[in-house]
Design an enzyme around this catalytic site. Sequence first.
Site, PDB file in Angstrom:
ATOM      1  N   ASP A   1      -0.857  22.451  -0.949  1.00 23.70           N
ATOM      2  CA  ASP A   1      -1.229  22.428  -2.371  1.00 23.70           C
ATOM      3  C   ASP A   1      -0.311  23.310  -3.221  1.00 23.70           C
ATOM      4  OD1 ASP A   1      -2.284  24.673  -1.138  1.00 23.70           O
ATOM      5  OD2 ASP A   1      -4.024  24.780  -2.450  1.00 23.70           O
TER       6      ASP A   1
ATOM      7  N   SER B   1      -5.447  22.840   1.482  1.00 23.48           N
ATOM      8  CA  SER B   1      -4.305  23.752   1.495  1.00 23.48           C
ATOM      9  C   SER B   1      -3.283  23.418   2.569  1.00 23.48           C
ATOM     10  CB  SER B   1      -4.831  25.179   1.635  1.00 23.48           C
ATOM     11  OG  SER B   1      -3.781  26.077   1.545  1.00 23.48           O
ATOM     12  N   HIS B   2      -3.076  24.365   3.479  1.00 23.33           N
ATOM     13  CA  HIS B   2      -2.043  24.238   4.507  1.00 23.33           C
ATOM     14  C   HIS B   2      -2.531  23.459   5.727  1.00 23.33           C
ATOM     15  CE1 HIS B   2      -4.708  27.523   5.112  1.00 23.33           C
ATOM     16  NE2 HIS B   2      -4.452  27.483   6.400  1.00 23.33           N
TER      17      HIS B   2
ATOM     18  N   ASP C   1       0.493  26.432  -3.291  1.00 25.33           N
ATOM     19  CA  ASP C   1       0.213  27.799  -3.750  1.00 25.33           C
ATOM     20  C   ASP C   1       0.807  28.859  -2.822  1.00 25.33           C
ATOM     21  OD1 ASP C   1      -1.607  27.391  -1.727  1.00 25.33           O
ATOM     22  OD2 ASP C   1      -3.367  28.040  -2.865  1.00 25.33           O
ATOM     23  N   ARG C   2       1.186  28.458  -1.618  1.00 23.94           N
ATOM     24  CA  ARG C   2       1.807  29.425  -0.704  1.00 23.94           C
ATOM     25  C   ARG C   2       3.330  29.289  -0.749  1.00 23.94           C
ATOM     26  NH1 ARG C   2      -1.580  29.930   4.854  1.00 23.94           N
ATOM     27  NH2 ARG C   2      -3.651  30.017   3.911  1.00 23.94           N
TER      28      ARG C   2
ATOM     29  N   ASP D   1       3.363  25.049   0.595  1.00 19.08           N
ATOM     30  CA  ASP D   1       2.375  24.443   1.496  1.00 19.08           C
ATOM     31  C   ASP D   1       1.736  23.189   0.884  1.00 19.08           C
ATOM     32  OD1 ASP D   1       0.768  25.621  -0.447  1.00 19.08           O
ATOM     33  OD2 ASP D   1      -0.828  26.095   0.962  1.00 19.08           O
TER      34      ASP D   1
ATOM     35  N   LYS E   1      -2.670  31.857  -6.406  1.00 24.02           N
ATOM     36  CA  LYS E   1      -1.324  32.171  -5.949  1.00 24.02           C
ATOM     37  C   LYS E   1      -0.442  30.979  -6.273  1.00 24.02           C
ATOM     38  CE  LYS E   1      -2.605  31.130  -1.156  1.00 24.02           C
ATOM     39  NZ  LYS E   1      -4.063  31.108  -1.126  1.00 24.02           N
TER      40      LYS E   1
HETATM   41  C1  G16 Z   1      -6.848  30.835   1.398  1.00 21.32           C
HETATM   42  C2  G16 Z   1      -7.184  31.975   0.471  1.00 21.32           C
HETATM   43  C3  G16 Z   1      -6.312  33.147   0.773  1.00 21.32           C
HETATM   44  C4  G16 Z   1      -6.396  33.529   2.230  1.00 21.32           C
HETATM   45  C5  G16 Z   1      -6.068  32.330   3.084  1.00 21.32           C
HETATM   46  C6  G16 Z   1      -6.318  32.587   4.557  1.00 21.32           C
HETATM   47  O1  G16 Z   1      -5.581  30.361   1.120  1.00 21.32           O
HETATM   48  O2  G16 Z   1      -7.044  31.632  -0.869  1.00 21.32           O
HETATM   49  O3  G16 Z   1      -6.734  34.195  -0.024  1.00 21.32           O
HETATM   50  O4  G16 Z   1      -5.524  34.569   2.514  1.00 21.32           O
HETATM   51  O5  G16 Z   1      -6.898  31.259   2.738  1.00 21.32           O
HETATM   52  O6  G16 Z   1      -7.663  32.828   4.737  1.00 21.32           O
HETATM   53  P1  G16 Z   1      -8.284  32.943   6.171  1.00 21.32           P
HETATM   54  O7  G16 Z   1      -7.571  34.096   6.825  1.00 21.32           O
HETATM   55  O8  G16 Z   1      -9.746  33.205   5.944  1.00 21.32           O
HETATM   56  O9  G16 Z   1      -7.998  31.662   6.910  1.00 21.32           O
HETATM   57  P2  G16 Z   1      -5.288  28.804   1.032  1.00 21.32           P
HETATM   58  O10 G16 Z   1      -3.813  28.717   0.792  1.00 21.32           O
HETATM   59  O11 G16 Z   1      -5.712  28.255   2.374  1.00 21.32           O
HETATM   60  O12 G16 Z   1      -6.138  28.315  -0.084  1.00 21.32           O
END
Ligand code: G16
Length: 547
Positions: free
Chosen positions: A283, A117-118, A285-286, A281, A380
Amino acid sequence: MNAIPIATKPFFGQKPGTSGLRKKVTVFQQPHYLENFVQALFDVLHGIGGSAAGQTLVLGGDGRFHNRVAVQTILRMAAARGYTRVLVGRDGILSTPAVSAVIRRHQASGGIVLSASHNPGGPDGDFGIKYNVTNGGPAPEKITDAVYARTQELTSYQTMETADVPIGACGVFMLGQMQVEVIDPVADYADLMRDLFDFDAIRALFAGGFRLRFDAMCAVGGPYAKAIIEGELGAPAGTVVNADPLEDFGGLHPDPNPVNAEDLIAHMMRADAPDMGAASDGDADRNMIVGRGFVVSPSDSLAVLAAHAQRVPGYRDGLAGVARSMPTSTAVDRVAKRLGIDCFETPTGWKFFGNLLDAGRATLCGEESYGTGSSHVREKDGLWAVLFWLNLLAVTGKTVEQLVRELWSTDGRCFYSRHDYEGIPTEQADALMAQLRARLTDLPGQRIAGVQVAAADDFAYVDPVDGSESRKQGVRIMLADGSRVVFRLSGTGTEGATLRVYLEQHEPDVSRHSLPAQTVLAPLIALAEAVAEIRRYTGMDSPSVCT
Ligand code: G16
């Protein structure tokens, strides 16, 4: 070509977090590390040693370092497992929402997303793997828990000895008995967007001189945004910047928030700023939405989309309900109340929205962590959110700032901030949470740092659709007026622990709506320190990231 067994031993800690297994690239590069996880996943999905004959798997990732190697490893293991067909994105590329869209459109049995992800990428960065089930959404905890258990008892995995499949161009190839179809990563996704949004109205907006700056942060959102925003919607070339996905994201931290997307913020604060700024971000999705000189919080963005959804073709019939993660601000709750629809509060993690979306009880979902989405996929979706905003601006003729200020004047402003303390030794972070949990029953009724605590708990969720329970999802300290401080540990980091402190205060008085959030939230910040002793446990005087 036959499947061959390779002897292996369990690795410590292959437990998926908030969103899949995320570790340093160097961890994933250890011999057998990825293979063990994939074998455990296949054993859970198909039974130990069972065949996946007749099933279709979708495979792709955000293009970060190790993506190409991992794709080939998984293709060999999928062939050894007997999958009939794999749909893989060209060059191994598929954004997370695109994986979800492809699974649903092609009725695949599931998909593997390769992304952290990010989190930063590159040889010293992070890598990750996650499984999405047949509805297109992240596997529920009962699957991820079973996969983890299986990783701890593996003695061998199955693969094949084959040359790499050429995935650089679309086409169909055979790997043993398995068909590998290399697909255009954007096509299915773009079709879906065309169905949801008024592309003609957005085209007219751009034709009228509207200016957007979309920062893809050298990540996988670039090709999608370029094809749709510049290619189809007629935005001028150069609207999408940092559009080529790079294995190390060009050294950027592809997390679209005001801290990491500072270049976008700088552009949006200039006198000649474009009408709207957006970023996605690693991938894709954000998303982050920015107006001219005006940053939109993710919680407010969700509330604006919910308030105006019926102006957009895909949501013309209204919303069945909305859902937000527990730490997300209550702005959308107020919109839902006005609209007379349900608003669900779930734990952090997109997977918790899946049942609500499948059951038709929620249409829009969102999180404070820059995630917004809807029932069109089960992830997302960053570009979807940007198109939704563009559609609203096109049909209302209003600016980003006007839409948000209208929300505030109708429902009051939910002042909101998240303070992250990163890289804390895990034992210290656990100790902080343990002492908070131990104090829960004492806190209500106490006056701390000048603030009266009304209630305190550890958030627990019972899924209204299947009754599954998730406990210990975050400590909440609540005030009588609905203000709150929430503490939880991130489930997506790869080094030490990250403490997240979420602060929210509702302000109905319009004359106070332009005050700086950190000023308004100062009493809650003091309360958080007094209750959790953050300085003592973390050794940090201030948060490492404050959004
Ligand atoms: C993931 C989850 C999200 C979550 C985020 C942050 O996003 O899919 O639902 O809000 O992580 O999670 P945490 O607070 O546990 O770090 P992504 O975009 O990283 O896949």
